[in-house]
Design a protein around this motif. Structure first.
Motif, PDB file in Angstrom:
ATOM      1  N   LEU A 164       0.813  -1.212   0.000  1.00  0.00           N
ATOM      2  CA  LEU A 164       0.000   0.000   0.000  1.00  0.00           C
ATOM      3  C   LEU A 164       0.850   1.266   0.000  1.00  0.00           C
ATOM      4  CD1 LEU A 164      -2.883   1.103   0.126  1.00  0.00           C
ATOM      5  CD2 LEU A 164      -2.666   1.133   2.610  1.00  0.00           C
ATOM      6  N   VAL A 165       1.903   1.301   0.852  1.00  0.00           N
ATOM      7  CA  VAL A 165       2.724   2.515   0.927  1.00  0.00           C
ATOM      8  C   VAL A 165       3.877   2.498  -0.070  1.00  0.00           C
ATOM      9  CG1 VAL A 165       2.133   2.837   3.343  1.00  0.00           C
ATOM     10  CG2 VAL A 165       4.226   1.611   2.761  1.00  0.00           C
ATOM     11  N   GLY A 166       4.125   1.350  -0.696  1.00  0.00           N
ATOM     12  CA  GLY A 166       5.134   1.290  -1.742  1.00  0.00           C
ATOM     13  C   GLY A 166       6.548   1.083  -1.246  1.00  0.00           C
ATOM     14  N   VAL A 167       6.744   0.128  -0.332  1.00  0.00           N
ATOM     15  CA  VAL A 167       8.091  -0.186   0.147  1.00  0.00           C
ATOM     16  C   VAL A 167       8.325  -1.685   0.074  1.00  0.00           C
ATOM     17  CG1 VAL A 167       8.238   1.812   1.675  1.00  0.00           C
ATOM     18  CG2 VAL A 167       7.326  -0.342   2.558  1.00  0.00           C
ATOM     19  N   VAL A 168       9.587  -2.072   0.054  1.00  0.00           N
ATOM     20  CA  VAL A 168       9.945  -3.492   0.055  1.00  0.00           C
ATOM     21  C   VAL A 168       9.917  -4.000   1.495  1.00  0.00           C
ATOM     22  CG1 VAL A 168      11.742  -5.176  -0.503  1.00  0.00           C
ATOM     23  CG2 VAL A 168      11.395  -3.169  -1.969  1.00  0.00           C
ATOM     24  N   PRO A 169       9.217  -5.110   1.776  1.00  0.00           N
ATOM     25  CA  PRO A 169       9.136  -5.633   3.147  1.00  0.00           C
ATOM     26  C   PRO A 169      10.504  -5.997   3.713  1.00  0.00           C
ATOM     27  CG  PRO A 169       7.478  -6.645   1.745  1.00  0.00           C
ATOM     28  CD  PRO A 169       8.397  -5.891   0.840  1.00  0.00           C
ATOM     29  N   VAL A 170      10.634  -5.883   5.022  1.00  0.00           N
ATOM     30  CA  VAL A 170      11.869  -6.246   5.718  1.00  0.00           C
ATOM     31  C   VAL A 170      11.731  -7.678   6.220  1.00  0.00           C
ATOM     32  CG1 VAL A 170      13.390  -5.688   7.653  1.00  0.00           C
ATOM     33  CG2 VAL A 170      12.270  -3.846   6.395  1.00  0.00           C
ATOM     34  N   SER A 171      12.553  -8.566   5.689  1.00  0.00           N
ATOM     35  CA  SER A 171      12.421  -9.983   6.032  1.00  0.00           C
ATOM     36  C   SER A 171      12.730 -10.243   7.503  1.00  0.00           C
ATOM     37  CB  SER A 171      13.337 -10.828   5.147  1.00  0.00           C
ATOM     38  OG  SER A 171      14.688 -10.456   5.340  1.00  0.00           O
ATOM     39  N   TYR A 172      13.676  -9.476   8.074  1.00  0.00           N
ATOM     40  CA  TYR A 172      14.005  -9.661   9.494  1.00  0.00           C
ATOM     41  C   TYR A 172      12.780  -9.390  10.366  1.00  0.00           C
ATOM     42  CZ  TYR A 172      16.091  -8.853  14.074  1.00  0.00           C
ATOM     43  OH  TYR A 172      16.376  -8.908  15.414  1.00  0.00           O
TER      44      TYR A 172
END
Length: 485
Positions: free
Chosen positions: A75-83
């Motif tokens: 929705l906000v346009g960022v890549v998720p942080v896997s950690y």
């Protein structure tokens, strides 16, 4: 789809469905920003360790929490942080230096609204700006599980200070530990934060170090301390508080009854500030830890602090490292402790002061009356090599020799020192017990080394169980090893 390409956003209807599932009419976080197309190029800070690649999405769609975070990222346009995804169910979350930015922080905040496991959240150095801190504050209005928050080094400035101050005035969260170090807070920020903290009773630990508070900020902080009834630990190190601010701060400390730990190192109190401190500790019965390192305090200032130490009954640790004092100032400090039969002092740090053997003899007399006391100084002038060898004989070997002779364990020896018979003990009580026991002859220097091993994290409690990692093997084991060779 290429593995490095982030997911395309869902349709408008799907986004509305996600927002509706959060059961929020006007809150959060997302209503003001229209969906936008995600760039195919990866952000500069992306790495396989911190960012979730597309091929990993399916295995993480296992709980509502993870789904919510992934949808928020889209929705906000960022890549998720896997950690973050891997550790959502842990009590401690460390996202320091992840380059989240305001939008990445917003996605994290959306996911944390309903999270019930994370208690401590680290978000230092993420360039979150006021938009990011606004999202965090809105999240904390709903989340009552987070107790510790570190948002240091985010350059929040005046706008960020205003947002945090509004939140603190409401006294509505479970937060008790707030770290705001290095956020470019100046005098105007001090006014906002201190006004909020004057009525806040939930925050117990506040870190405002590495900011730009000067004398006006010191005045505001003094007024806050006079009114606050909850704060127990305050870090104001590495600011610019000089004489006028120091005096005003101390005036507020006079009526404060809750603060136990105060770090004022790396400021500019000078001798006039030291005089104000001496007057405070003469009356204050709550402060136990005071750091005045690097404050331009000379022998004259040390003498003024000493007058307060003569009647103080609560202070345990006093740090005066990196002040331009000499042995004259050091003597006045230890003699003031000697003259106070009710002194609780356990540690005096004057580790840049070069002392003589005469000073050590005086200190021996002081420690005879206050065996819990440890004075840390630079070195002893004209100390013979023979004495030096004796002072630094490994205390663990001495204790091991004794327990081998008595056919007991090291734990048995340590537990015999503790009236409670437990495996932990306050540092001051342990030092006193070691000085007073006669089974193993050790001196103050050897006891200091023992404490370093038994209280590696400097918690103020020695833990006898940690001795195993540093202890020489028992005699029987050494004999077995020798025979096997």
């Amino acid at each position: 789809m290429d593995n490095d390409e982030p997911l395309e956003l869902e349709t408008k209807d799907e986004n509305e469905l996600v927002l509706a599932s959060q059961n929020s009419d006007e809150t959060l976080y997302c209503e003001a920003e229209a969906p936008m197309t995600v760039e195919k190029e990866k952000p500069a800070r992306e790495s396989s360790e911190t960012d979730l690649e597309i091929e990993d999405f399916e295995k993480y769609f296992t709980t509502g929490q993870k789904e919510l975070y992934l949808e928020a990222c889209k929705l906000v346009g960022v890549v998720p942080v896997s950690y973050f995804i891997r550790n959502m169910e842990e009590s401690y979350m460390n996202l320091n230096h992840h380059g989240l930015g305001p939008k990445g922080t917003k996605a994290i905040a959306i996911a944390l609204v309903s999270n019930t496991t994370i208690i401590s959240l680290e978000l230092e150095d993420n360039c979150m700006m006021e938009e990011g801190v606004t999202s965090l504050v809105q999240m904390l209005h709903e989340n009552y599980y987070i107790q510790e928050l570190n948002i240091s080094e985010n350059d929040l400035g005046l706008e960020g200070a205003g947002i945090i101050s509004c939140f603190l005035r409401r006294n509505i969260s479970s937060l008790w530990n707030l770290q705001l170090s290095g956020n470019n807070f100046k005098e105007e920020c001090a006014a906002l934060l201190c006004q909020a903290m004057s009525s806040n009773y939930r925050i117990k630990k506040l870190d405002l170090s590495h900011n730009q508070f000067s004398d006006k900020g010191g005045e505001q902080l003094g007024q806050m301390l006079a009114l606050n009834v909850g704060l127990q630990m305050l870090d104001l190190s590495w600011n610019h508080i000089h004489t006028r601010g120091a005096v005003a701060l101390c005036n507020g400390l006079r009526s404060n009854v809750t603060l136990k730990t105060l770090d004022l190192s790396m400021n500019g109190f000078g001798n006039n500030g030291a005089q104000a401190i001496g007057e405070v500790i003469k009356l204050n019965n709550s402060l136990a830890y005071l750091d005045l390192s690097s404050n331009a305090i000379t022998n004259d200032g040390a003498a003024k602090i000493s007058r307060g130490l003569e009647s103080n009954e609560s202070l345990k640790v006093l740090k005066l490292f990196l002040n331009p004092m000499t042995m004259e100032g050091a003597v006045s400090l230890i003699m003031s402790i000697k003259r106070n039969p009710k002194s609780k002092m356990e540690e005096l740090d004057i580790s840049n002061v070069l002392v003589s053997e005469q000073f050590v003899k005086i200190l021996d007399g002081v420690c005879a009356l206050h065996p819990q006391l440890d004075v840390i100084y630079k070195s002893v002038q004209v100390l013979s090599s023979k004495k030096t060898t004796l002072l630094w004989t490994n205390p663990m070997k001495l204790i091991q020799t004794y327990v081998d002779q008595q056919k007991i364990t090291v734990f048995d020896f340590f537990k015999s020192l503790n009236p409670a018979g437990t495996m932990t003990m306050p540092v001051g009580e342990f030092r006193k017990a070691m000085i007073q026991q006669s089974k193993v002859p050790v001196n103050r220097y050897q006891i200091r080394e023992l404490i370093k091993k038994l209280d590696e994290k400097k918690t103020g409690m020695v833990d006898f169980r940690s001795a195993q990692a540093h202890w020489p093997p028992p005699r029987s084991c050494r004999l077995t090893q020798a025979l096997s060779v």
